[in-house]
Design an enzyme around this catalytic site. Sequence first.
Site, PDB file in Angstrom:
ATOM      1  N   ASP A 259       0.852  -1.185   0.000  1.00  0.00           N
ATOM      2  CA  ASP A 259       0.000   0.000   0.000  1.00  0.00           C
ATOM      3  C   ASP A 259       0.889   1.236   0.000  1.00  0.00           C
ATOM      4  OD1 ASP A 259      -3.106   0.662   0.677  1.00  0.00           O
ATOM      5  OD2 ASP A 259      -1.775   2.204   1.477  1.00  0.00           O
ATOM      6  N   ASN A 267      -1.980  13.110  -4.182  1.00  0.00           N
ATOM      7  CA  ASN A 267      -3.033  13.580  -5.094  1.00  0.00           C
ATOM      8  C   ASN A 267      -3.505  14.980  -4.734  1.00  0.00           C
ATOM      9  OD1 ASN A 267      -3.282  11.471  -6.937  1.00  0.00           O
ATOM     10  ND2 ASN A 267      -4.621  10.288  -5.602  1.00  0.00           N
ATOM     11  N   ASP A 276      -1.069   9.492 -10.743  1.00  0.00           N
ATOM     12  CA  ASP A 276      -1.047   8.438 -11.763  1.00  0.00           C
ATOM     13  C   ASP A 276       0.384   8.020 -12.077  1.00  0.00           C
ATOM     14  OD1 ASP A 276      -3.769   8.615 -11.840  1.00  0.00           O
ATOM     15  OD2 ASP A 276      -3.871   9.701 -13.744  1.00  0.00           O
ATOM     16  N   GLU A 302      -4.548   2.671  -4.172  1.00  0.00           N
ATOM     17  CA  GLU A 302      -3.101   2.567  -4.011  1.00  0.00           C
ATOM     18  C   GLU A 302      -2.681   1.212  -3.458  1.00  0.00           C
ATOM     19  OE1 GLU A 302      -4.641   4.818  -0.300  1.00  0.00           O
ATOM     20  OE2 GLU A 302      -5.204   4.510  -2.396  1.00  0.00           O
TER      21      GLU A 302
END
Length: 398
Positions: A259, A267, A276, A302
């Site tokens: 993770d 973000n 991305d 993620e």
Amino acid sequence: MGGAISLLAVNFIIAQIFVVAFLIIAAKSRVRGPAIWCAAAFAVASLSAIFETVLPFTPVPKLFAIGAFASVLAGFILLRVGLGLFYRVPARLTVLAVFFLGSVILDLLIYDLPRGTLKHAFFYQLPFFVIQAWSASTILRSQRRSPADWILCGLLILTSVYYLAKIYAAVAAGAGTTASDYLASPFALISQALGAMLIVATGIAMLGVMVKEIIDEARASSELDALSGLYNRRGFVDHLTPVLETAGADGPGTLILADLDRFKLVNDTYGHHAGDGVIRQFSRVLVELMPSRAVAARLGGEEFAVFLPRLGLSEARVLAHGMRAALASTQIDGLPESVNITASFGVASIGPGESLEAAMQRADKALYAAKADGRNRVECAEPPVRVLPAASRRVGRS
């Protein structure tokens, strides 16, 4: 003659149906090139029906006889090109062109020989045998080995044998003295009937392998994550479920869950484009470091997973540490050099008979522990609890 002409009409209509079918496939899938070549092949080969129908009534029968021969052969050559593209065994167009011209010249040379003789029948049917056998070899030389591919290959071999058998049939049944009276011969009726059957069977087989390709593409796209290029959760589960069911007593392998740390902050701070880029870079790290038979997936957001077949917990832990270090030392495009992206890992060995869901739950607990202990860590799960059958427990108590 009427029966042979009727079969010619049927063959022509069947060919046009296949032309339309291949054009539809060309419009609906990525096998556009091969499908277009196959459509052109059936369209060109169908011209022979027109040439042979006109042949008995024209003052220049030689022109139409050569045209019928050339159109069928050209159609088969176009099929060879289409199959070569589809099976990734391309043919040299110059070689095919020389073969076509040489065969037409051969047909011109034997035109005045009496029909129904062994010499004429052999040299007339030989080019058709060669091109059909050539097409069958395309499939044999390719890497595709599905039942549909074998069926198509078998039909092409059968068709090549059919053209050898026509040599004997032309002599035994009689093919007429000249090209003009061919349609009135017993051989014409036999030839057109068997030819129609093989056209239908081979055309359906070609459509079958291309439709299978479309289905496989659709299935693959539904199992892949577009951003990372890895399996999605559905693809990961579908791929591993049969592997776990057939694993031996030592267990199928080890599972790693990963993770990305504080991914939402990336973000929110640098935008989804940068996020991305992080997803893509971490996916590349996983693919570059994992063994060749391993399977990686982006489970969502993620969160990632890697299945390591036949690998123990200690080896998987070392590999997870390598993945963690590789990501931490990688500069991500779109992020400042001062920003380091890290990930936390949970590793769990999958026990014999253990379900994927149970193994993922244990790996997830280890991953949660890595997050709780400060992130950018690797934690191993407790080994699975092995429940013995009731009979085994009774033996143990005795």
